[in-house]
Design a protein around this motif. Structure first.
Motif, mmCIF file in Angstrom:
data_model
loop_
_atom_site.group_PDB
_atom_site.id
_atom_site.type_symbol
_atom_site.label_atom_id
_atom_site.label_comp_id
_atom_site.label_asym_id
_atom_site.label_seq_id
_atom_site.Cartn_x
_atom_site.Cartn_y
_atom_site.Cartn_z
ATOM 1 N N THR A 148 0.874 -1.163 0.000
ATOM 2 C CA THR A 148 0.000 0.000 0.000
ATOM 3 C C THR A 148 0.912 1.214 0.000
ATOM 4 O OG1 THR A 148 -1.754 -1.139 1.223
ATOM 5 C CG2 THR A 148 -1.793 1.262 1.252
ATOM 6 N N GLU A 149 0.798 2.050 -1.012
ATOM 7 C CA GLU A 149 1.637 3.244 -1.184
ATOM 8 C C GLU A 149 3.125 2.897 -1.084
ATOM 9 O OE1 GLU A 149 0.530 6.001 -2.256
ATOM 10 O OE2 GLU A 149 -1.605 5.753 -1.878
ATOM 11 N N GLY A 150 3.502 1.724 -1.585
ATOM 12 C CA GLY A 150 4.907 1.319 -1.590
ATOM 13 C C GLY A 150 5.389 0.657 -0.310
ATOM 14 N N ILE A 151 4.525 0.532 0.680
ATOM 15 C CA ILE A 151 4.891 -0.120 1.941
ATOM 16 C C ILE A 151 4.401 -1.563 1.888
ATOM 17 C CG2 ILE A 151 4.658 -0.104 4.450
ATOM 18 C CD1 ILE A 151 3.895 2.884 4.215
ATOM 19 N N PRO A 152 5.310 -2.542 1.952
ATOM 20 C CA PRO A 152 4.882 -3.945 1.919
ATOM 21 C C PRO A 152 3.979 -4.282 3.106
ATOM 22 C CG PRO A 152 7.249 -3.767 1.551
ATOM 23 C CD PRO A 152 6.771 -2.412 1.979
ATOM 24 N N HIS A 153 2.948 -5.059 2.831
ATOM 25 C CA HIS A 153 2.050 -5.495 3.898
ATOM 26 C C HIS A 153 2.820 -6.405 4.851
ATOM 27 C CE1 HIS A 153 -1.882 -4.887 1.406
ATOM 28 N NE2 HIS A 153 -1.100 -3.820 1.415
ATOM 29 N N GLY A 154 2.512 -6.292 6.126
ATOM 30 C CA GLY A 154 3.164 -7.140 7.113
ATOM 31 C C GLY A 154 3.117 -6.530 8.487
ATOM 32 N N ILE A 155 3.818 -7.164 9.408
ATOM 33 C CA ILE A 155 3.889 -6.719 10.794
ATOM 34 C C ILE A 155 5.269 -6.127 11.020
ATOM 35 C CG2 ILE A 155 3.791 -7.463 13.199
ATOM 36 C CD1 ILE A 155 1.935 -9.770 12.127
ATOM 37 N N TYR A 156 5.306 -4.900 11.530
ATOM 38 C CA TYR A 156 6.550 -4.164 11.745
ATOM 39 C C TYR A 156 6.747 -3.926 13.240
ATOM 40 C CZ TYR A 156 6.535 -3.161 6.747
ATOM 41 O OH TYR A 156 6.558 -3.277 5.376
ATOM 42 N N PHE A 157 7.923 -4.324 13.740
ATOM 43 C CA PHE A 157 8.261 -4.084 15.144
ATOM 44 C C PHE A 157 9.260 -2.948 15.246
ATOM 45 C CE2 PHE A 157 6.716 -8.457 15.431
ATOM 46 C CZ PHE A 157 5.867 -8.352 16.516
ATOM 47 N N ARG A 158 9.234 -2.266 16.372
ATOM 48 C CA ARG A 158 10.095 -1.114 16.594
ATOM 49 C C ARG A 158 11.549 -1.548 16.753
ATOM 50 N NH1 ARG A 158 11.175 2.668 21.170
ATOM 51 N NH2 ARG A 158 10.044 1.292 22.535
ATOM 52 N N LEU A 159 12.449 -0.680 16.282
ATOM 53 C CA LEU A 159 13.888 -0.885 16.462
ATOM 54 C C LEU A 159 14.386 0.044 17.555
ATOM 55 C CD1 LEU A 159 15.037 -0.948 12.715
ATOM 56 C CD2 LEU A 159 14.530 -2.898 14.191
ATOM 57 N N GLN A 180 7.824 7.208 6.156
ATOM 58 C CA GLN A 180 8.794 6.979 5.081
ATOM 59 C C GLN A 180 9.171 5.508 5.114
ATOM 60 O OE1 GLN A 180 11.967 9.564 6.205
ATOM 61 N NE2 GLN A 180 10.888 11.420 5.630
ATOM 62 N N TYR A 181 9.260 4.916 3.925
ATOM 63 C CA TYR A 181 9.696 3.524 3.835
ATOM 64 C C TYR A 181 10.921 3.473 2.938
ATOM 65 C CZ TYR A 181 9.925 -1.447 3.062
ATOM 66 O OH TYR A 181 10.380 -2.746 3.007
ATOM 67 N N ASP A 182 12.015 2.964 3.475
ATOM 68 C CA ASP A 182 13.259 2.843 2.722
ATOM 69 C C ASP A 182 13.327 1.436 2.131
ATOM 70 O OD1 ASP A 182 15.923 2.431 1.875
ATOM 71 O OD2 ASP A 182 16.669 3.880 3.337
#
Length: 145
Positions: free
Chosen positions: A28-39, A102-104
């Motif tokens: 969606t808008e260039g961001i891959p679907h999935g679960i993202y955890f904080r760094l 922002q997604y790198d």
């Protein structure tokens, strides 16, 4: 007869592989679907449970049980939510909130500028009494949405 079975099995396997590849590559808008955890500051993933990160699927981003719309405005991606006082939110919390995102693609890191609570963690709900801070998230799983 054996030829028909072989063709059917090969076709079925190919359809399953193609379907799996399509599901894994949804964005969606260039961001891959999935679960993202904080760094953390040293780039190590903090897994405090599913709700502590972001779940991206079908034009939505979920964080701590709040569902944000993913929008692109003038080339900038936002997670957007509107919280209403009549739904029990205080004046400081209610209103339209947008987190810049922002997604790198190279590092596969999602950066979300969002409110930090009193101890510096992402705030459970948007709250204009807190300061905005950039938080980094990395994908750790996928969702079929």
């Amino acid at each position: 007869m054996k030829k028909v079975y072989k063709i059917t099995i090969i076709t079925t396997i190919l359809l399953l592989v193609i379907s799996f590849i399509i599901v894994l590559n949804r964005t969606t808008e260039g961001i891959p679907h999935g679960i993202y955890f904080r760094l953390d500051e040293s780039g190590i993933m903090i897994k405090d449970g599913f709700e502590s990160g972001w779940s991206i699927k079908n034009k939505e981003a979920e964080h701590r049980y709040l569902t944000y719309r993913i929008k692109s405005i003038d080339g900038v991606i936002y997670f957007e939510i509107e919280l209403l006082e009549e739904n029990g939110y205080t004046r400081e919390v209610s209103g339209l909130h947008r987190y810049e995102v922002q997604y790198d693609k190279k590092t596969k890191i999602l950066v979300v500028t969002m409110y930090a609570d009193a101890i510096g963690n992402p705030s459970v709900v948007p709250n204009s009494e807190f300061d905005l801070k950039e938080f980094q998230f990395k994908k750790s799983g996928f969702s079929i949405g």
